[in-house]
Design an enzyme around this catalytic site. Sequence first.
Site, PDB file in Angstrom:
ATOM      1  N   LYS A  35      47.979 -85.517  12.591  1.00  0.00           N
ATOM      2  CA  LYS A  35      49.217 -84.333  12.938  1.00  0.00           C
ATOM      3  C   LYS A  35      49.523 -84.084  14.489  1.00  0.00           C
ATOM      4  O   LYS A  35      48.758 -84.850  15.385  1.00  0.00           O
ATOM      5  CB  LYS A  35      48.639 -82.899  12.798  1.00  0.00           C
ATOM      6  N   ARG A 131      42.797 -67.003   9.264  1.00  0.00           N
ATOM      7  CA  ARG A 131      43.908 -67.666   9.960  1.00  0.00           C
ATOM      8  C   ARG A 131      44.896 -68.161   8.615  1.00  0.00           C
ATOM      9  O   ARG A 131      45.898 -67.435   8.417  1.00  0.00           O
ATOM     10  CB  ARG A 131      43.732 -68.727  10.643  1.00  0.00           C
ATOM     11  N   TYR A 255      54.405 -78.255  46.727  1.00  0.00           N
ATOM     12  CA  TYR A 255      54.994 -76.788  46.481  1.00  0.00           C
ATOM     13  C   TYR A 255      53.832 -75.692  46.914  1.00  0.00           C
ATOM     14  O   TYR A 255      52.868 -75.857  46.671  1.00  0.00           O
ATOM     15  CB  TYR A 255      55.392 -76.628  45.128  1.00  0.00           C
ATOM     16  N   MET A 303      56.816 -81.517  38.769  1.00  0.00           N
ATOM     17  CA  MET A 303      57.273 -81.996  37.345  1.00  0.00           C
ATOM     18  C   MET A 303      57.032 -83.496  37.313  1.00  0.00           C
ATOM     19  O   MET A 303      56.790 -83.901  36.183  1.00  0.00           O
ATOM     20  CB  MET A 303      58.850 -81.546  37.339  1.00  0.00           C
TER      21      MET A 303
HETATM   22  C1  LIG Z   1      43.492 -80.113  12.617  1.00  0.00           C
HETATM   23  C2  LIG Z   1      42.785 -79.991  11.522  1.00  0.00           C
HETATM   24  C3  LIG Z   1      41.401 -80.580  11.168  1.00  0.00           C
HETATM   25  C4  LIG Z   1      41.059 -81.689  12.377  1.00  0.00           C
HETATM   26  O1  LIG Z   1      40.423 -81.028  13.342  1.00  0.00           O
HETATM   27  P1  LIG Z   1      39.603 -81.489  14.450  1.00  0.00           P
HETATM   28  O2  LIG Z   1      38.814 -80.543  15.073  1.00  0.00           O
HETATM   29  O3  LIG Z   1      40.463 -82.238  15.493  1.00  0.00           O
HETATM   30  O4  LIG Z   1      38.616 -82.586  13.717  1.00  0.00           O
HETATM   31  C5  LIG Z   1      40.790 -80.521  10.194  1.00  0.00           C
HETATM   32  N1  LIG Z   1      41.221 -79.566   9.155  1.00  0.00           N
HETATM   33  C6  LIG Z   1      42.113 -78.965   9.483  1.00  0.00           C
HETATM   34  C7  LIG Z   1      42.632 -77.900   8.188  1.00  0.00           C
HETATM   35  C8  LIG Z   1      42.993 -79.100  10.345  1.00  0.00           C
HETATM   36  O5  LIG Z   1      44.348 -78.174  10.576  1.00  0.00           O
END
Ligand SMILES: *Cc1c(COP(=O)(O)O)cnc(C)c1O
Length: 362
Positions: A35, A131, A255, A303
């Site tokens: 992802k 969550r 800056y 930036m």
């Molecule tokens: C992002 C995610 C993972 C991977 O988590 P890591 O800590 O990067 O290994 C696994 N399971 C779910 C449901 C996630 O959202």
Amino acid sequence: MSRKAHAIIDLNAIRHNYQLARKARPGGRTVAVVKANAYGHGALAVAHALAHDADAFAVASVEEAVELREGGIHQPILLLEGPFDQADVEAIHAYQLWTVAHHAAQVDALAKLPTATRTQVWLKIDSGMHRLGVPLDQVSALHARLCAMPQVTEVVLMTHFACADEPGHALNARQLEAFTAATRGLEGPRSLANSAALLSLPAALADWQRPGLMLYGASPFETHLPDYPTLQPAMSLCSELIAVREVSAGETVGYGASWTASQPTRVGTVAMGYGDGLHRQARPGTPVLVDGHRCTLIGRVSMDMVTVDLSAAPAAQPGSPIVFWGPGLPIEEVAPCYQSIPYTLTTCLTPRVHRVYKGNNQ
Ligand SMILES: *Cc1c(COP(=O)(O)O)cnc(C)c1O
């Protein structure tokens, strides 16, 4: 590539780390979490690098899944948050995706898929992170509904830990217990472990593991575990010096004039800034490699640029190579200097940073 802000991604390292993840549970299966553009490493390139090895890939949205499908990835692709709307449900059919179902309305939506659809559904259970996930007392009813659907080939029972990066945290054991109790007697594979759980909670190893961060060679832990496997860092964030000057004692740099030279200092300017995703919260003293020498950031991140005290690299000149993290400067070490963690450092890199791949893509 004229401006030299770039990230070198070592695909062999990612393959090595995937195999390490797989070894945690011989006979288990391992979904590679790609992802958020593979945590900034480039989802399609990473997926192609793992195309011969990975049992499945996981993403956060249909858009991310479609990028992989249209890019020629044929493995199962799991939507980690399930469908967000009806168009997503249709995409599950059109692109042959696997999906999480984390609340009852998603199960209702999946029931309306064409009966010719064949999808695997991961029923996400809220075992205590609060969550996402269905409440414990709905698990068996939703599981039964999913199992009865002609569109559903298999139901995986899954949950996610809130504190797996703190192996001794009491919530880990509580979540394990809650998940085990809620799924007792239900058929189907189990999946609990992200990277941190895979590396530190043997009781969480099950039929499917879900590593993300560790694939990219970074540790999810703040403190080193004793028998930690040798992950190989996959990313080097690099650029070059574009200007060098002498600054007299009492003069300021950048800056806000936030850094003042206490003695005459050679200062280098690097083509890398928050427009590339470099965190503006970087503390003065954050290490960087200049020509292989450890130097420190000074002044504010702007930036497009950031400034470096070149005292430890006296031969440095415009064109000298800079490394912000990578082999030789662990991302776990620099992340706290940016008041951050390895996840965000790589994920926040913007498209302006050229991704350069090494390690033969199979
Ligand atoms: C992002 C995610 C993972 C991977 O988590 P890591 O800590 O990067 O290994 C696994 N399971 C779910 C449901 C996630 O959202």
